[in-house]
Motif scaffolding. Structure first.
Motif, PDB file in Angstrom:
ATOM      1  N   CYS A  76       0.798  -1.191  -0.034  1.00 34.44           N
ATOM      2  CA  CYS A  76       0.144  -0.114   0.047  1.00 34.44           C
ATOM      3  C   CYS A  76       0.864   1.272   0.109  1.00 34.44           C
ATOM      4  N   GLY A  77       2.132   1.242   0.172  1.00 33.53           N
ATOM      5  CA  GLY A  77       3.076   2.310   0.310  1.00 33.53           C
ATOM      6  C   GLY A  77       3.157   3.075  -0.911  1.00 33.53           C
ATOM      7  N   TRP A  78       2.421   2.629  -2.009  1.00 38.54           N
ATOM      8  CA  TRP A  78       2.951   3.147  -3.321  1.00 38.54           C
ATOM      9  C   TRP A  78       1.738   4.411  -3.615  1.00 38.54           C
ATOM     10  N   HIS A  79       0.709   4.216  -2.736  1.00 37.37           N
ATOM     11  CA  HIS A  79      -0.346   5.123  -2.913  1.00 37.37           C
ATOM     12  C   HIS A  79      -0.049   6.625  -2.845  1.00 37.37           C
ATOM     13  N   PRO A  80      -0.682   7.531  -3.277  1.00 39.45           N
ATOM     14  CA  PRO A  80      -0.403   8.990  -3.287  1.00 39.45           C
ATOM     15  C   PRO A  80      -0.583   9.402  -1.714  1.00 39.45           C
ATOM     16  N   ILE A  81      -1.414   8.699  -0.926  1.00 39.41           N
ATOM     17  CA  ILE A  81      -2.043   9.136   0.230  1.00 39.41           C
ATOM     18  C   ILE A  81      -0.808   8.928   1.414  1.00 39.41           C
ATOM     19  N   PHE A  82       0.086   8.099   0.712  1.00 35.68           N
ATOM     20  CA  PHE A  82       1.204   7.807   1.742  1.00 35.68           C
ATOM     21  C   PHE A  82       2.506   8.451   1.124  1.00 35.68           C
ATOM     22  N   THR A  83       2.415   8.569  -0.104  1.00 34.19           N
ATOM     23  CA  THR A  83       4.035   9.203  -0.945  1.00 34.19           C
ATOM     24  C   THR A  83       3.624  10.649  -1.123  1.00 34.19           C
ATOM     25  N   PHE A  93       0.930  15.483  -5.315  1.00 33.20           N
ATOM     26  CA  PHE A  93      -0.110  16.029  -4.980  1.00 33.20           C
ATOM     27  C   PHE A  93      -0.024  17.065  -3.724  1.00 33.20           C
ATOM     28  N   SER A  94      -0.987  17.965  -3.498  1.00 33.48           N
ATOM     29  CA  SER A  94      -1.063  18.951  -2.501  1.00 33.48           C
ATOM     30  C   SER A  94      -1.057  18.189  -1.214  1.00 33.48           C
ATOM     31  N   ARG A  95      -0.205  18.540  -0.160  1.00 33.81           N
ATOM     32  CA  ARG A  95      -0.463  18.055   1.229  1.00 33.81           C
ATOM     33  C   ARG A  95      -1.107  19.162   2.079  1.00 33.81           C
ATOM     34  N   MET A  96      -1.522  20.076   1.425  1.00 33.94           N
ATOM     35  CA  MET A  96      -2.204  21.288   2.172  1.00 33.94           C
ATOM     36  C   MET A  96      -3.729  21.089   2.197  1.00 33.94           C
ATOM     37  N   ARG A  97      -4.238  19.946   1.665  1.00 28.32           N
ATOM     38  CA  ARG A  97      -5.725  19.750   1.544  1.00 28.32           C
ATOM     39  C   ARG A  97      -5.801  18.407   2.134  1.00 28.32           C
ATOM     40  N   LEU A  98      -7.181  18.280   2.471  1.00 28.89           N
ATOM     41  CA  LEU A  98      -7.576  16.999   2.766  1.00 28.89           C
ATOM     42  C   LEU A  98      -7.512  16.089   1.708  1.00 28.89           C
ATOM     43  N   PRO A  99      -7.144  14.461   1.757  1.00 29.93           N
ATOM     44  CA  PRO A  99      -7.191  13.793   0.648  1.00 29.93           C
ATOM     45  C   PRO A  99      -8.622  13.752   0.031  1.00 29.93           C
ATOM     46  N   GLU A 109     -11.748  11.997  -2.110  1.00 28.71           N
ATOM     47  CA  GLU A 109     -12.279  10.859  -2.247  1.00 28.71           C
ATOM     48  C   GLU A 109     -12.029   9.950  -3.342  1.00 28.71           C
ATOM     49  N   GLN A 110     -11.790  10.627  -4.440  1.00 33.71           N
ATOM     50  CA  GLN A 110     -11.243   9.811  -5.633  1.00 33.71           C
ATOM     51  C   GLN A 110      -9.999  10.478  -6.127  1.00 33.71           C
ATOM     52  N   TRP A 111      -8.764   9.697  -5.981  1.00 30.70           N
ATOM     53  CA  TRP A 111      -7.533  10.167  -6.494  1.00 30.70           C
ATOM     54  C   TRP A 111      -7.441  10.276  -8.056  1.00 30.70           C
ATOM     55  N   ARG A 112      -7.162  11.292  -8.669  1.00 34.74           N
ATOM     56  CA  ARG A 112      -6.964  11.498 -10.091  1.00 34.74           C
ATOM     57  C   ARG A 112      -5.522  12.469 -10.147  1.00 34.74           C
ATOM     58  N   CYS A 113      -4.794  12.202 -11.227  1.00 33.52           N
ATOM     59  CA  CYS A 113      -3.587  12.828 -11.510  1.00 33.52           C
ATOM     60  C   CYS A 113      -4.074  13.960 -12.570  1.00 33.52           C
ATOM     61  N   LYS A 114      -3.645  15.071 -12.415  1.00 32.92           N
ATOM     62  CA  LYS A 114      -4.196  16.133 -13.370  1.00 32.92           C
ATOM     63  C   LYS A 114      -2.967  15.988 -14.709  1.00 32.92           C
ATOM     64  N   CYS A 115      -1.805  15.485 -14.359  1.00 37.00           N
ATOM     65  CA  CYS A 115      -0.902  15.418 -15.608  1.00 37.00           C
ATOM     66  C   CYS A 115      -1.097  14.300 -16.547  1.00 37.00           C
ATOM     67  N   GLY A 138      -3.412  11.526 -15.933  1.00 31.93           N
ATOM     68  CA  GLY A 138      -4.808  11.081 -16.181  1.00 31.93           C
ATOM     69  C   GLY A 138      -4.817   9.772 -14.912  1.00 31.93           C
ATOM     70  N   TRP A 139      -3.885   9.329 -14.303  1.00 31.84           N
ATOM     71  CA  TRP A 139      -3.925   8.143 -13.192  1.00 31.84           C
ATOM     72  C   TRP A 139      -5.132   8.188 -12.425  1.00 31.84           C
ATOM     73  N   GLU A 140      -5.920   7.092 -12.219  1.00 28.90           N
ATOM     74  CA  GLU A 140      -7.043   7.251 -11.312  1.00 28.90           C
ATOM     75  C   GLU A 140      -6.808   6.065 -10.263  1.00 28.90           C
ATOM     76  N   ASP A 141      -7.261   6.116  -8.954  1.00 34.31           N
ATOM     77  CA  ASP A 141      -7.215   4.849  -8.147  1.00 34.31           C
ATOM     78  C   ASP A 141      -8.384   4.321  -8.400  1.00 34.31           C
ATOM     79  N   ASP A 142      -8.488   3.238  -8.186  1.00 32.53           N
ATOM     80  CA  ASP A 142      -9.731   2.388  -8.352  1.00 32.53           C
ATOM     81  C   ASP A 142     -10.386   1.733  -7.031  1.00 32.53           C
ATOM     82  N   LEU A 143     -10.256   2.645  -5.898  1.00 34.32           N
ATOM     83  CA  LEU A 143     -10.979   2.305  -4.522  1.00 34.32           C
ATOM     84  C   LEU A 143     -12.492   2.330  -4.880  1.00 34.32           C
TER      85      LEU A 143
END
Length: 96
Positions: free
Chosen positions: A58-65, A75-81, A83-89, A91-96
């Motif tokens: 699980c250590g690869w996920h942006p919530i950890f890295t 990703f900004s660490r100044m905001r709350l995580p 609900e759906q992670w999506r990279c603006k550069c 287009g990566w999305e998590d599938d949780l």
């Protein structure tokens, strides 16, 4: 704002760019905070029996890295995580 190095590890830290914490919205005065309460950081139950392979599950996920696992964009660490992670550069999305 007058945030000090301990702020990131304090229970009162707000994790926003608008205020430092609930007790000292603009940061503590004089570089010292008498209200500091250490946040509990995760540690393995038995450091001698720690398996780094567990971290890779699980250590690869942006919530950890804080970075996209595909293109490493931050990703900004100044905001709350989100609900759906999506990279603006890329287009990566998590599938949780």
């Amino acid at each position: 704002m007058a945030k000090i190095s301990l702020c990131d590890r304090c229970d009162f830290y707000s994790h926003t760019s608008f205020l430092v914490c609930a007790l000292h919205p603009y940061g503590p005065k004089w570089g010292v905070c008498s209200d500091f309460v250490s946040a509990d950081l995760w540690e393995p139950d038995d450091p001698n029996n720690y398996d780094p392979a567990m971290e890779s599950e699980c250590g690869w996920h942006p919530i950890f890295t804080g970075k996209c696992p595909e293109c490493r964009t931050s990703f900004s660490r100044m905001r709350l995580p989100p609900e759906q992670w999506r990279c603006k550069c890329c287009g990566w999305e998590d599938d949780l």
